[in-house]
Each structure stands twice: as C-alpha cells, then as structure tokens.
Design a protein around this motif. Sequence first.
Motif, PDB file in Angstrom:
ATOM      1  N   UNK A 141       0.843  -1.194   0.000  1.00 57.74           N
ATOM      2  CA  UNK A 141       0.000   0.000   0.000  1.00 57.74           C
ATOM      3  C   UNK A 141       0.872   1.235   0.000  1.00 57.74           C
ATOM      4  N   UNK A 142       0.515   2.173  -0.858  1.00 57.83           N
ATOM      5  CA  UNK A 142       1.241   3.431  -0.939  1.00 57.83           C
ATOM      6  C   UNK A 142       0.283   4.596  -0.799  1.00 57.83           C
ATOM      7  N   UNK A 143       0.764   5.671  -0.185  1.00 54.95           N
ATOM      8  CA  UNK A 143      -0.102   6.813   0.052  1.00 54.95           C
ATOM      9  C   UNK A 143       0.203   7.951  -0.923  1.00 54.95           C
ATOM     10  N   UNK A 144       1.469   8.203  -1.176  1.00 57.79           N
ATOM     11  CA  UNK A 144       1.832   9.370  -1.994  1.00 57.79           C
ATOM     12  C   UNK A 144       1.916   9.046  -3.480  1.00 57.79           C
ATOM     13  N   UNK A 145       2.470   7.888  -3.811  1.00 54.18           N
ATOM     14  CA  UNK A 145       2.760   7.562  -5.205  1.00 54.18           C
ATOM     15  C   UNK A 145       1.973   6.322  -5.618  1.00 54.18           C
TER      16      UNK A 145
END
Length: 122
Positions: free
Chosen positions: A98-102
């Motif tokens: 899981x990624x938040x920014x990219x």
Amino acid sequence: HVQLVESGGGSVQAGGSLRLSCAASGYTGGRMCLAWFRRVPGKEREGVARIDTVGGSIVYADSVKGRFTISQASAKNTVTLQMNSLKPEDTAMYYCAAGIMWCGLAQSEYDYWGQGTQVTVS
C-alpha cells in the motif's frame, strides 16, 4: 499504520489459475494505491500490478499483461489479483503493498507491506 493481510496462493500446474486477495485496514485517509509485487530468491521485488483506489486506474507489468487482472472488491480497501494462464516463471512469493503518496510499480513508492503468500507453478 496500515495493516495488509493476504490470502490465496498455493501450488498449481502450468496453465492453471490462482486468486490472491489483500485486505487493507487501519487507513483513514482517502486515496491509496494498492499493488501486488513478487520476489524470487536472489532477485529484487518486481511490481506486478497496481490499482488506484480512488480513480480506479490500473497498471500491469508487461510480463503479466493479458493474464493477470487486478481489481477492487466491493470493500474498497480490498484488492484481488486473478492470475490465469500461469507459467513456471510466475513462481514467487507475492506481496501486497500500500502506498499513500505515489502509485507506480516501484517498490520504493510503497509504505506498507504484507507478509507474502507463496505461488508455485509447476
């Protein structure tokens, strides 16, 4: 802190299918990128597919295009990877991320990782 729980995987003969699922919990923000990576011993982790949970855009690695399908379940933070026409070279440990920014297919773009589930194709 985001927790990722994977299920599915196992052993299958070449040409067969498997389905992986990943449930993400603990995230209260809006957009998140969920992805599947895989790693074989001695090699770097390879991005397989990713989905943007808000826009729904999808990207696949060339090696799996036309065979794998990533999708969001009705529970928004659950993602599945349907793997068809499996080949021996698909054998690997598969990880949910899981990624938040990219939202690409580079492992450096992802902040949280599951424990992994083994897929073996013979």
